[in-house]
Design a protein around this motif. Structure first.
Motif, PDB file in Angstrom:
ATOM      1  N   ASP A   1     -52.110 105.099  -3.473  1.00 51.80           N
ATOM      2  CA  ASP A   1     -53.228 104.375  -4.084  1.00 51.80           C
ATOM      3  C   ASP A   1     -53.940 105.216  -5.135  1.00 51.80           C
ATOM      4  O   ASP A   1     -54.388 104.697  -6.147  1.00 51.80           O
ATOM      5  N   LEU A   2     -54.035 106.499  -4.904  1.00 55.41           N
ATOM      6  CA  LEU A   2     -54.656 107.374  -5.896  1.00 55.41           C
ATOM      7  C   LEU A   2     -53.876 107.320  -7.207  1.00 55.41           C
ATOM      8  O   LEU A   2     -54.459 107.190  -8.284  1.00 55.41           O
ATOM      9  N   GLY A   3     -52.567 107.377  -7.115  1.00 60.51           N
ATOM     10  CA  GLY A   3     -51.738 107.288  -8.314  1.00 60.51           C
ATOM     11  C   GLY A   3     -51.897 105.949  -9.018  1.00 60.51           C
ATOM     12  O   GLY A   3     -52.058 105.890 -10.239  1.00 60.51           O
TER      13      GLY A   3
ATOM     14  N   LYS B   1     -56.166  98.105  -9.681  1.00 58.63           N
ATOM     15  CA  LYS B   1     -57.271  97.847  -8.763  1.00 58.63           C
ATOM     16  C   LYS B   1     -56.685  97.753  -7.360  1.00 58.63           C
ATOM     17  O   LYS B   1     -55.832  96.908  -7.089  1.00 58.63           O
ATOM     18  N   VAL B   2     -57.129  98.640  -6.460  1.00 52.94           N
ATOM     19  CA  VAL B   2     -56.673  98.616  -5.069  1.00 52.94           C
ATOM     20  C   VAL B   2     -57.489  97.544  -4.345  1.00 52.94           C
ATOM     21  O   VAL B   2     -58.694  97.666  -4.204  1.00 52.94           O
ATOM     22  N   ARG B   3     -56.826  96.477  -3.896  1.00 53.70           N
ATOM     23  CA  ARG B   3     -57.528  95.346  -3.276  1.00 53.70           C
ATOM     24  C   ARG B   3     -57.668  95.483  -1.768  1.00 53.70           C
ATOM     25  O   ARG B   3     -58.648  95.034  -1.202  1.00 53.70           O
ATOM     26  N   TRP B   4     -56.665  96.043  -1.088  1.00 53.01           N
ATOM     27  CA  TRP B   4     -56.747  96.204   0.361  1.00 53.01           C
ATOM     28  C   TRP B   4     -55.856  97.347   0.820  1.00 53.01           C
ATOM     29  O   TRP B   4     -54.939  97.753   0.132  1.00 53.01           O
ATOM     30  N   GLN B   5     -56.219  97.872   1.993  1.00 53.14           N
ATOM     31  CA  GLN B   5     -55.476  98.971   2.601  1.00 53.14           C
ATOM     32  C   GLN B   5     -55.362  98.696   4.100  1.00 53.14           C
ATOM     33  O   GLN B   5     -56.283  98.152   4.708  1.00 53.14           O
ATOM     34  N   VAL B   6     -54.230  99.060   4.681  1.00 52.54           N
ATOM     35  CA  VAL B   6     -54.026  98.909   6.124  1.00 52.54           C
ATOM     36  C   VAL B   6     -53.727 100.293   6.689  1.00 52.54           C
ATOM     37  O   VAL B   6     -52.740 100.929   6.311  1.00 52.54           O
TER      38      VAL B   6
ATOM     39  N   LEU C   1     -60.232 107.007   3.321  1.00 52.91           N
ATOM     40  CA  LEU C   1     -60.125 105.783   2.511  1.00 52.91           C
ATOM     41  C   LEU C   1     -61.513 105.233   2.186  1.00 52.91           C
ATOM     42  O   LEU C   1     -61.790 104.863   1.042  1.00 52.91           O
ATOM     43  N   GLU C   2     -62.380 105.154   3.192  1.00 53.05           N
ATOM     44  CA  GLU C   2     -63.714 104.602   2.984  1.00 53.05           C
ATOM     45  C   GLU C   2     -64.535 105.445   2.015  1.00 53.05           C
ATOM     46  O   GLU C   2     -65.375 104.925   1.293  1.00 53.05           O
TER      47      GLU C   2
ATOM     48  N   THR D   1     -65.494 100.023  -1.441  1.00 51.60           N
ATOM     49  CA  THR D   1     -65.593  98.567  -1.554  1.00 51.60           C
ATOM     50  C   THR D   1     -64.262  97.851  -1.295  1.00 51.60           C
ATOM     51  O   THR D   1     -64.200  96.630  -1.344  1.00 51.60           O
ATOM     52  N   THR D   2     -63.224  98.616  -1.018  1.00 53.48           N
ATOM     53  CA  THR D   2     -61.904  98.033  -0.774  1.00 53.48           C
ATOM     54  C   THR D   2     -61.796  97.558   0.673  1.00 53.48           C
ATOM     55  O   THR D   2     -62.234  98.236   1.592  1.00 53.48           O
ATOM     56  N   GLN D   3     -61.219  96.393   0.865  1.00 50.53           N
ATOM     57  CA  GLN D   3     -61.041  95.827   2.192  1.00 50.53           C
ATOM     58  C   GLN D   3     -60.031  96.669   2.965  1.00 50.53           C
ATOM     59  O   GLN D   3     -58.920  96.921   2.486  1.00 50.53           O
ATOM     60  N   THR D   4     -60.414  97.113   4.168  1.00 55.93           N
ATOM     61  CA  THR D   4     -59.546  97.952   4.995  1.00 55.93           C
ATOM     62  C   THR D   4     -59.282  97.260   6.327  1.00 55.93           C
ATOM     63  O   THR D   4     -60.204  96.732   6.949  1.00 55.93           O
ATOM     64  N   PHE D   5     -58.030  97.272   6.749  1.00 55.12           N
ATOM     65  CA  PHE D   5     -57.622  96.690   8.021  1.00 55.12           C
ATOM     66  C   PHE D   5     -57.064  97.791   8.905  1.00 55.12           C
ATOM     67  O   PHE D   5     -56.515  98.765   8.414  1.00 55.12           O
ATOM     68  N   GLY D   6     -57.155  97.616  10.218  1.00 57.50           N
ATOM     69  CA  GLY D   6     -56.651  98.598  11.165  1.00 57.50           C
ATOM     70  C   GLY D   6     -55.193  98.398  11.499  1.00 57.50           C
ATOM     71  O   GLY D   6     -54.311  98.711  10.708  1.00 57.50           O
ATOM     72  N   ASP D   7     -54.922  97.842  12.646  1.00 58.03           N
ATOM     73  CA  ASP D   7     -53.575  97.694  13.166  1.00 58.03           C
ATOM     74  C   ASP D   7     -52.771  96.696  12.330  1.00 58.03           C
ATOM     75  O   ASP D   7     -53.114  95.523  12.243  1.00 58.03           O
TER      76      ASP D   7
END
Length: 73
Positions: A14-16, A23-28, A38-39, A44-50
Protein backbone atom coordinates in the motif's frame (compact mmCIF):
# COMPACT_ATOMS: atom_id res chain seq x y z
CA UNK A 1 -6.92 4.81 -9.36
CA UNK A 2 -7.84 2.91 -6.21
CA UNK A 3 -6.51 -0.16 -4.42
CA UNK A 4 -7.64 -2.59 -1.71
CA UNK A 5 -5.27 -4.67 0.38
CA UNK A 6 -5.75 -8.22 1.70
CA UNK A 7 -3.42 -9.63 4.37
CA UNK A 8 -2.06 -6.08 4.59
CA UNK A 9 0.62 -6.60 7.24
CA UNK A 10 2.33 -3.25 7.80
CA UNK A 11 1.44 -2.41 4.21
CA UNK A 12 4.53 -2.32 2.10
CA UNK A 13 2.36 -2.80 -0.99
CA UNK A 14 0.00 0.00 0.00
CA UNK A 15 2.86 2.38 0.68
CA UNK A 16 4.14 1.82 -2.85
CA UNK A 17 0.68 2.27 -4.36
CA UNK A 18 0.09 5.37 -2.21
CA UNK A 19 3.36 6.94 -3.34
CA UNK A 20 2.42 6.17 -6.95
CA UNK A 21 -0.77 8.21 -6.52
CA UNK A 22 -3.30 5.46 -5.78
CA UNK A 23 -6.02 5.90 -3.13
CA UNK A 24 -6.04 3.01 -0.63
CA UNK A 25 -9.76 2.34 -0.01
CA UNK A 26 -9.64 -0.65 2.37
CA UNK A 27 -7.26 -2.99 4.15
CA UNK A 28 -7.80 -6.42 5.72
CA UNK A 29 -5.45 -7.38 8.56
CA UNK A 30 -6.01 -9.04 11.94
CA UNK A 31 -2.60 -8.89 13.66
CA UNK A 32 -2.95 -6.16 16.37
CA UNK A 33 0.52 -4.67 15.89
CA UNK A 34 0.01 -4.41 12.12
CA UNK A 35 -3.45 -2.86 12.57
CA UNK A 36 -1.92 -0.12 14.76
CA UNK A 37 0.64 0.64 12.03
CA UNK A 38 -2.11 0.77 9.38
CA UNK A 39 -4.27 3.07 11.50
CA UNK A 40 -1.35 5.43 12.02
CA UNK A 41 -0.46 5.71 8.33
CA UNK A 42 -3.98 5.44 6.86
CA UNK A 43 -6.30 6.76 9.62
CA UNK A 44 -9.29 7.29 7.32
CA UNK A 45 -9.01 4.01 5.40
CA UNK A 46 -11.56 1.31 6.17
CA UNK A 47 -9.87 -1.60 7.98
CA UNK A 48 -11.28 -5.10 8.47
CA UNK A 49 -10.01 -7.85 10.76
CA UNK A 50 -10.53 -11.51 9.95
CA UNK A 51 -10.55 -12.04 6.18
CA UNK A 52 -12.96 -14.96 6.64
CA UNK A 53 -15.61 -12.55 7.94
CA UNK A 54 -15.33 -10.08 5.05
CA UNK A 55 -17.74 -10.27 2.12
CA UNK A 56 -17.56 -8.54 -1.22
CA UNK A 57 -20.62 -6.50 -0.27
CA UNK A 58 -18.62 -4.95 2.61
CA UNK A 59 -15.79 -3.73 0.38
CA UNK A 60 -15.80 -0.59 -1.72
CA UNK A 61 -15.06 -1.26 -5.39
CA UNK A 62 -11.40 -0.75 -6.33
CA UNK A 63 -9.38 -0.71 -9.54
CA UNK A 64 -6.71 -3.06 -8.14
CA UNK A 65 -6.28 -5.32 -5.16
CA UNK A 66 -3.10 -6.64 -3.69
CA UNK A 67 -2.31 -9.29 -1.09
CA UNK A 68 0.61 -10.01 1.18
CA UNK A 69 -0.30 -13.69 1.24
CA UNK A 70 0.49 -15.20 4.67
CA UNK A 71 3.55 -17.40 4.80
CA UNK A 72 3.40 -20.70 6.63
CA UNK A 73 6.26 -22.21 8.60
Amino acid sequence: MTVGSLFAGIDGFDLGFDRAGFKVRWQVEQEPFCVRVLERHWPTTQTFGDVRAVTGAMLQPVDHDCAGVPWQD
